[in-house]
Design an enzyme around this catalytic site. Structure first.
Site, PDB file in Angstrom:
ATOM      1  N   ARG A   9      19.572  22.862  26.910  1.00  0.00           N
ATOM      2  CA  ARG A   9      19.122  21.558  26.455  1.00  0.00           C
ATOM      3  C   ARG A   9      19.034  20.594  27.624  1.00  0.00           C
ATOM      4  O   ARG A   9      19.885  20.585  28.505  1.00  0.00           O
ATOM      5  CB  ARG A   9      20.099  20.984  25.413  1.00  0.00           C
ATOM      6  CG  ARG A   9      20.131  21.747  24.118  1.00  0.00           C
ATOM      7  CD  ARG A   9      18.901  21.512  23.273  1.00  0.00           C
ATOM      8  NE  ARG A   9      18.861  20.162  22.749  1.00  0.00           N
ATOM      9  CZ  ARG A   9      19.396  19.787  21.592  1.00  0.00           C
ATOM     10  NH1 ARG A   9      20.025  20.666  20.839  1.00  0.00           N
ATOM     11  NH2 ARG A   9      19.295  18.542  21.179  1.00  0.00           N
ATOM     12  N   ARG A 271      33.009  17.815  17.240  1.00  0.00           N
ATOM     13  CA  ARG A 271      31.834  18.354  16.581  1.00  0.00           C
ATOM     14  C   ARG A 271      32.313  19.320  15.501  1.00  0.00           C
ATOM     15  O   ARG A 271      33.342  19.983  15.657  1.00  0.00           O
ATOM     16  CB  ARG A 271      30.959  19.071  17.621  1.00  0.00           C
ATOM     17  CG  ARG A 271      29.691  19.697  17.086  1.00  0.00           C
ATOM     18  CD  ARG A 271      28.861  20.236  18.253  1.00  0.00           C
ATOM     19  NE  ARG A 271      29.602  21.199  19.052  1.00  0.00           N
ATOM     20  CZ  ARG A 271      29.728  22.485  18.771  1.00  0.00           C
ATOM     21  NH1 ARG A 271      29.152  22.977  17.678  1.00  0.00           N
ATOM     22  NH2 ARG A 271      30.399  23.289  19.557  1.00  0.00           N
ATOM     23  N   ALA A 376      39.256  14.628  25.685  1.00  0.00           N
ATOM     24  CA  ALA A 376      40.608  14.344  26.172  1.00  0.00           C
ATOM     25  C   ALA A 376      40.558  13.507  27.449  1.00  0.00           C
ATOM     26  O   ALA A 376      41.322  12.547  27.620  1.00  0.00           O
ATOM     27  CB  ALA A 376      41.354  15.650  26.419  1.00  0.00           C
ATOM     28  N   ASP A 496      32.502  58.093  60.437  1.00  0.00           N
ATOM     29  CA  ASP A 496      33.522  58.273  59.418  1.00  0.00           C
ATOM     30  C   ASP A 496      33.014  59.319  58.416  1.00  0.00           C
ATOM     31  O   ASP A 496      31.809  59.599  58.357  1.00  0.00           O
ATOM     32  CB  ASP A 496      33.781  56.922  58.734  1.00  0.00           C
ATOM     33  CG  ASP A 496      34.693  57.037  57.544  1.00  0.00           C
ATOM     34  OD1 ASP A 496      35.749  57.677  57.670  1.00  0.00           O
ATOM     35  OD2 ASP A 496      34.343  56.498  56.470  1.00  0.00           O
ATOM     36  N   TYR A 497      33.930  59.845  57.609  1.00  0.00           N
ATOM     37  CA  TYR A 497      33.492  60.865  56.647  1.00  0.00           C
ATOM     38  C   TYR A 497      33.400  60.312  55.225  1.00  0.00           C
ATOM     39  O   TYR A 497      32.317  60.052  54.720  1.00  0.00           O
ATOM     40  CB  TYR A 497      34.420  62.092  56.690  1.00  0.00           C
ATOM     41  CG  TYR A 497      33.875  63.219  55.836  1.00  0.00           C
ATOM     42  CD1 TYR A 497      32.864  64.045  56.322  1.00  0.00           C
ATOM     43  CD2 TYR A 497      34.312  63.413  54.527  1.00  0.00           C
ATOM     44  CE1 TYR A 497      32.316  65.054  55.535  1.00  0.00           C
ATOM     45  CE2 TYR A 497      33.778  64.415  53.734  1.00  0.00           C
ATOM     46  CZ  TYR A 497      32.788  65.231  54.239  1.00  0.00           C
ATOM     47  OH  TYR A 497      32.241  66.205  53.450  1.00  0.00           O
TER      48      TYR A 497
END
Length: 727
Positions: A9, A271, A376, A496-497
């Site tokens: 909105r 509401r 609040a 690296d593996y």
């Protein structure tokens, strides 16, 4: 820079009366909060204008008028509004996120409408977006939109804010479309929530449903980083704080005070919605009157209920129950001179609402679950320097900040009644002190500060993702690397593996090399200019069994051992004798963690948790790290977090030391290192400045390049090996 805010909105809506269309401010916390946003940045808004408009000429006229104010309408048909908004958004997502599972009304056609409308918003946004724009998407109605925009514009800066609660994984998983929604949300660079709880729930859902990697507040997904964080939304504090000084508000406040008399006023503003706990609130007020008869004729509840979805059966039923309950309570307690509950079922103008805030002695805000709840905050600000007490549900997002409120369990009428009595009896000095502390916080965390903090964080993560994109190896990078490789006289290749050459497997033995990998490694190793090294955390026996017959150098346990000329050698360092305390800690945590196991290497103890439930793995990893800290520091042992492992080993054994040893053995004019794990960072740091360092699967500031996934490693290596066929 322009900011495009996209919400279901617009902050203003269209209304039609006697054939005439007029503009009116939208209701609701999100619309109100965003409408009060003040920024020097050029801001545009995209959203539904709140009215069904069929006539094309009328749509064109409305678009032209609204665009003058930087509002850009997205028009929806009545069917889309019914199936997308009332259907999927409010009959599926809303009850799910507010923990009203029994209220979910699932219909596949509403999901299809949700897809369709998110696509409409995408098409409308694409017409507006310019290079350099920042897009900020708001709330649960548009959870697919970030992913749609990311797919079309990979470099676009996209933020998403979720204004309602995000449910726990156990509830979220009931959605058939859960994976689609998460992928849509992960199109954003930054995902914001009101509280850390919602943030934690989202991250949990993401790594459980999509199996994504998450490093604290950053999710690794689709070759990008997505930051997830909490940004509590604020209000226009100064506007509400000064409301009582404005003549119209003062006049209305005087009228209200005359109307309600001298009794204490308890204000309830909501509401109409089942998540607001209105019936529980009425029971709590009635309980206070029942327990304390002396409050009769001294206290009144002013209940303002804003109409919402009255045609929906659940809401219509709730309205009837509220009406009936109020009627019964007024019938039971009212006297000729006193009405216990003053009930208004309508919207109030901003001035009237602020006047009510100003005169109310107590605000009763007790939703059963709420994303934030700005009422609040508005009440606290509007009290200014007059006494007042906020009674607040502990299930509202605002409770994380407004700790000087009287916090209650909204399901307990007894707690609500206790809080009402305590608020009435609270000394004015304490009321003012509590209000002042909360006002000071709200002044710092205004809606503008909220927006500025979010947009700043969004720009930061977007910039980081720009670095990630730049580091990704593209066709030009491959051509440059290949040309350098081709012209080099002596090359050192360190690979690296697990996670680099082979995929990470739940069962480690399943990661054995296939013939495609072995063939590529053989071709690279047989080039006389190459020194090819497989540097892995694997033990010696496994590397020998899998790769020992290839003409490659092997480094096991992150370089603690290396094999050259068919012989294994160890670093000149004392092998660790594992302290019973360290081993006992790992075994204790393993015993408590189904799916975890401890691997004992010559130079390391490794705790594996790849097969452990994601939430439990995160908990146990933290427990293990905390338990290992003291004994490992005392024994001079290093604790490392790897890819679903925690490793304990001496400081001397790491891939960086192996790289230094290899570099000292020769003079190389082309050096390449590839790895995917934390342990590979040591390798990257030890490389020469001009080396080709490649992090596989995720971005690393230590590496020059990034490969998006392990599946790209072999094709990349083949581009190097294939040059022999072209010379």
């Amino acid at each position: 820079m322009r900011v495009l805010i996209i919400a279901n909105r617009l902050p203003m809506k269209l209304t039609q009366s006697a054939g005439r269309i007029a503009f009116k401010r939208s209701e609701g916390g999100l619309a109100t909060g965003l409408a009060s946003l003040h920024t020097d940045v050029e801001t545009h808004w995209l959203g539904w204008p709140g009215l069904h408009v069929e006539d094309d000429a009328q749509r064109t006229h409305i678009t032209e008028v609204m665009s003058r104010h930087s509002f850009h309408p997205v028009f929806l048909t009545e069917q889309q509004i019914e199936e997308y908004y009332e259907g999927y958004c409010n009959n599926v997502v809303w009850p799910l996120c507010h923990y009203f599972f029994a209220y979910i009304q699932y219909d596949k056609k509403t999901w299809e409408a949700y897809l369709e409308v998110n696509r409409l918003f995408f098409e409308a946004a694409m017409k507006l977006i310019r290079p350099g724009d920042v897009v900020w998407i708001q709330d649960y109605q548009l959870m697919l939109l970030p992913g749609l925009l990311r797919q079309a514009m990979p470099s676009l800066s996209i933020g998403y804010f979720h204004h309602i609660p995000f449910p726990s994984f156990e509830l979220f998983r009931v959605l058939p479309e859960r994976a689609d929604i998460l992928r849509g949300l992960l199109g954003a660079d930054l995902i914001g929530f009101h509280t850390p709880d919602y943030m934690r729930h989202f991250i949990s859902a993401a790594y459980r449903v999509l199996n994504v990697e998450c490093d604290l507040d950053e999710i690794h997904f689709d070759k990008r980083l997505i930051q997830v964080n909490a940004f509590p939304m604020g209000i226009d504090f100064e506007h509400y704080y000064k409301a009582g000084t404005r003549v119209p508000v003062r006049t209305l406040a005087t009228t209200f005070r005359q109307q309600f008399g001298a009794q204490k006023l308890v204000l309830s503003v909501d509401r109409l919605d089942y998540s607001k706990g209105i019936l529980h609130r009425l029971k709590g007020f009635a309980a206070a009157l029942e327990r304390r008869p002396d409050l009769c004729e001294r206290v009144s509840l002013v209940m303002l209920l804003v109409p919402s979805r009255a045609s929906v059966p659940e809401y219509a039923s709730l309205k009837r129950k509220i009406d009936q309950t109020i009627g019964e309570l007024n019938g039971r307690y009212a006297t000729p001179t006193w009405t216990p509950i003053h009930y208004y079922y309508r919207s109030f103008s901003p001035d009237r609402l602020q006047a009510l805030y100003h005169v109310a002695d107590i605000a009763l805000v007790t939703p059963l679950r709420d994303g934030m709840n700005l009422v609040a905050k508005e009440y606290v600000a509007a009290k200014r320097d007059t006494p007042g007490v906020l009674i607040l549900s502990e299930r509202a997002g605002a409770a994380h900040e407004l700790t000087d409120a009287l916090l209650v369990n909204p399901n307990s009428a007894e707690e609500i009644s206790d809080a009402i009595i305590a608020a009435i009896e609270m000394p004015e000095k304490e009321q003012l002190a509590r209000l002042q502390r909360m006002q000071a916080l709200l002044a710092r965390r205004s809606v503008n500060a909220w927006a500025a903090e979010f947009l700043h964080a969004q720009q930061a993560i977007s910039a980081k993702n720009e670095h990630v994109r730049e580091a990704l190896i593209g066709p030009e990078d491959v051509r440059d690397i290949r040309a350098w490789y081709r012209n080099a006289r002596a090359r050192l290749l360190i690979l690296d593996y697990d996670g680099t050459l082979a995929p990470i497997c739940k069962q480690p033995e399943d990661a054995a090399p296939d013939e495609a990998l072995r063939g590529t490694l053989r071709r690279l190793a047989e080039d006389p200019r190459n020194t090819l090294v497989i540097c892995s955390g694997r033990d010696r026996d496994t590397l020998d069994r899998w790769l020992g017959d290839l003409p490659v150098l092997l480094a096991a346990e992150h370089g603690a051992f290396h094999k050259e000329s068919g012989v294994w050698h160890g670093l000149q360092a004392e092998m660790p004798v594992w302290d019973e305390e360290v081993l006992a800690v790992m075994e204790r945590i393993t015993h408590q963690t189904q799916g975890a196991w401890v691997e004992k290497k010559r130079t390391a103890l490794v705790w594996h948790y790849r097969n452990v439930d994601a939430w439990l793995a995160e908990l146990r990893e933290k427990q293990l790290l905390a338990s290992l800290m003291e004994p490992c520091a005392r024994l001079n042992l290093r604790v490392m977090r790897g890819n679903k492992v925690v490793e304990v080993k001496p400081f001397d054994f790491n891939k960086g030391a192996e790289v230094q040893r290899l570099l000292e053995k020769g003079s190389f004019d082309f050096v390449l290192a590839m790895g995917d794990d934390v342990t590979d960072e040591d390798m990257f740091r030890a490389m020469p400045p001009d080396a080709v360092t490649v992090k596989v699967g995720s971005f690393s500031p230590q590496a020059r390049y990034t490969l998006g996934s392990q599946t790209e490693t072999l094709p990349f290596l083949r581009t190097l090996a294939d040059y022999l066929q072209s010379v």
